[in-house]
Design an enzyme around this catalytic site. Sequence first.
Site, short mmCIF file in Angstrom:
data_model
loop_
_atom_site.label_atom_id
_atom_site.label_comp_id
_atom_site.label_asym_id
_atom_site.label_seq_id
_atom_site.Cartn_x
_atom_site.Cartn_y
_atom_site.Cartn_z
N ASP A 50 0.87 -1.17 0.00
CA ASP A 50 0.00 0.00 0.00
C ASP A 50 0.91 1.22 0.00
OD1 ASP A 50 -3.03 0.82 1.92
OD2 ASP A 50 -2.15 1.66 0.10
N SER A 51 0.34 2.39 -0.29
CA SER A 51 1.17 3.58 -0.50
C SER A 51 1.63 4.21 0.81
CB SER A 51 0.36 4.62 -1.27
OG SER A 51 -0.90 4.77 -0.64
N ASP A 106 -7.62 -7.78 0.68
CA ASP A 106 -6.67 -7.89 1.79
C ASP A 106 -7.43 -7.54 3.06
OD1 ASP A 106 -6.41 -4.75 1.55
OD2 ASP A 106 -5.36 -5.32 3.38
C1 LIG Z 1 -9.92 -2.02 6.73
N1 LIG Z 1 -10.54 -1.13 5.79
C2 LIG Z 1 -9.82 -0.46 4.86
N2 LIG Z 1 -8.49 -0.61 4.67
C3 LIG Z 1 -8.16 0.27 3.68
C4 LIG Z 1 -6.91 0.55 3.13
C5 LIG Z 1 -5.68 -0.23 3.59
C6 LIG Z 1 -5.70 -1.60 2.95
N3 LIG Z 1 -4.86 -2.53 3.71
C7 LIG Z 1 -3.42 -2.30 3.58
C8 LIG Z 1 -2.67 -2.44 4.91
C9 LIG Z 1 -3.14 -1.39 5.92
C10 LIG Z 1 -2.35 -1.53 7.21
C11 LIG Z 1 -2.58 -2.90 7.83
C12 LIG Z 1 -2.13 -3.95 6.83
C13 LIG Z 1 -0.65 -3.81 6.53
C14 LIG Z 1 -0.40 -2.43 5.93
C15 LIG Z 1 -0.86 -1.39 6.92
C16 LIG Z 1 -1.18 -2.28 4.64
C17 LIG Z 1 -2.93 -3.81 5.54
C18 LIG Z 1 -6.83 1.60 2.17
N4 LIG Z 1 -5.60 1.93 1.63
C19 LIG Z 1 -5.54 2.96 0.76
N5 LIG Z 1 -4.34 3.32 0.23
N6 LIG Z 1 -6.64 3.67 0.36
C20 LIG Z 1 -7.88 3.38 0.82
O1 LIG Z 1 -8.86 4.05 0.45
C21 LIG Z 1 -8.01 2.29 1.78
C22 LIG Z 1 -9.25 1.96 2.32
C23 LIG Z 1 -9.32 0.95 3.29
N7 LIG Z 1 -10.35 0.47 4.03
#
Ligand SMILES: CNc1nc2c(CCNC[C@]34C[C@H]5C[C@H](C[C@H](C5)C3)C4)c3nc(N)[nH]c(=O)c3cc2[nH]1
Length: 373
Positions: free
Chosen positions: A93-94, A267
């Site tokens: 993820d970014s 994920d």
């Molecule tokens: C739970 N709901 C939700 N998640 C979201 C994420 C993170 C996805 N998971 C990556 C992640 C996030 C954390 C926890 C783990 C490892 C690492 C850090 C990468 C999964 C999202 N990531 C980005 N860039 N943009 C979103 O709109 C978004 C919306 C979400 N809505």
Amino acid sequence: MSKAFTFEVLATNGRARRGAITMPRGEIRTPAFMPVGTGGTVKTMYMDQVRGVGSDIILGNTYHLMLRPGAERVARLGGLHEFARWPHPILTDSGGFQVMSLSKLRKLTENGVTFRSHIDGAAYEMSPERSIEIQGLLDSDIQMQLDECTALPAMEKEIERAMELSLRWAERCKTAFGDQQGKAMFGIVQGGDIPALRLRSAQALKAMDLKGYAIGGLAVGEPQAVMLEMLDITCPELPADRPRYLMGVGTPDDILKSVARGIDMFDCVMPTRAGRHGLAYTRRGKVNLRNARHADDPRPLDEESDCPAARDYSRAYLHHLVRSQEALGAMLLTWNNLSYYQKLMQDIRAAIEAGAFEARAAEISEGWVRGDI
Ligand SMILES: CNc1nc2c(CCNC[C@]34C[C@H]5C[C@H](C[C@H](C5)C3)C4)c3nc(N)[nH]c(=O)c3cc2[nH]1
């Protein structure tokens, strides 16, 4: 193995798709569940086990790794695959989502997000260009654009501002990513729970001709019905020949209903985090091993499972481990949960191939409703 990134839809069943992504580091069978690796590890699991339960790709964690041990250090050590001994595809993820949820004192500007580390308070700037640079240093195979995810509920003006900013950042990330053969940069559709904004975001990203599209800004507190309605609106606007990744989703029920609406990749921290908190996912529903009712139960979680954690240990023993806060408790339940999720994905892929997805999804859901006897 192909040098390029390709996606092929092998079968469809209604709006559900069975596909395959091929990349230099391996193939990703879709619909796919991507276990979440936080600081380069899927907590409590050896990477051989993660692979053994059927995972084709895992998530890396840009925000954590850039803070500790540092993206440049991971690059010097050969990149994340070498560092964590996972030779298959990794998606990162970014970092924006985490900056907004984890770090203190953050400021959002047109140029990016400035923030202080939640670890040592040091100041950082995460611009679209720096996010792509960090993901490149980690040698990530599928990189996400930097975006701004709006928590719901939110005012329409706020959702529109964040969606438009994310589109400008998508352009900058596409430019920064360049033309890296065998890797991909995905755009992220925003627009909250506003149909017109979802359409504008999807259409603008489609025009950028990206290799894949994530749907963000969901699973942020909205009811499941709202999330599903946004999928009904967004998926038809995205190119059918590119993978669609629903970020942060979800429960097994979320996954079934989202596959039915055309989602290819998922994920979620649920299976791994729940495992560390004593919660087991089974085909008969969830089992909370903290509950005293399991103290004398000699049965395994699922005698028919091919996962040792589900088949070879009594609920009484798992209850004991969880109550005693033994590390093995988290290890066995995480192993069980990831195995359950990957078995669910395998079941879904086979059902789509057989043209029987809707019926199979109904059978799977009925199993949960019966509840764990
Ligand atoms: C739970 N709901 C939700 N998640 C979201 C994420 C993170 C996805 N998971 C990556 C992640 C996030 C954390 C926890 C783990 C490892 C690492 C850090 C990468 C999964 C999202 N990531 C980005 N860039 N943009 C979103 O709109 C978004 C919306 C979400 N809505």
